[in-house]
Design a protein around this motif. Sequence first.
Motif, short mmCIF file in Angstrom:
data_model
loop_
_atom_site.label_atom_id
_atom_site.label_comp_id
_atom_site.label_asym_id
_atom_site.label_seq_id
_atom_site.Cartn_x
_atom_site.Cartn_y
_atom_site.Cartn_z
N GLU A 137 21.54 54.35 53.30
CA GLU A 137 22.84 54.59 53.94
C GLU A 137 23.01 56.06 54.31
OE1 GLU A 137 25.66 53.15 51.11
OE2 GLU A 137 25.19 51.04 51.50
N GLU A 138 22.57 56.96 53.43
CA GLU A 138 22.66 58.38 53.72
C GLU A 138 21.79 58.75 54.92
OE1 GLU A 138 22.01 60.94 50.36
OE2 GLU A 138 23.11 59.57 49.04
N LYS B 56 23.52 57.64 58.04
CA LYS B 56 24.64 58.53 58.35
C LYS B 56 24.14 59.80 59.03
CE LYS B 56 27.71 57.07 54.62
NZ LYS B 56 28.32 57.46 53.33
#
Length: 91
Positions: A80-81, A84
């Motif tokens: 997820e990071e 992003k």
Amino acid sequence: MNPFEMVIGIVLIVTIGSIIRAKYGVHGHRGRDSGYGPDITPRDDAETKALQAEIRALKERIQVLERIATDNNRAVSLDEEIEKLRDRSLP
């Protein structure tokens, strides 16, 4: 074997040994130098420090990679990071 042949044999052995030592850069046991390996000069010292810094940086990167590879709980959050960060970099 007579004494003359023995003297010739010893001279040949010493000569061959000297040639091998010269080929591999091994010096005698005089002074501080142990005679093994190249002599270190200040130029080599700067190169040594640069290589040590590079090795230190590589070890840090390996530690990060090991932590990422062995941390199963953060695998999803890591993905997820990364997504992003990709979203931020896209215009």
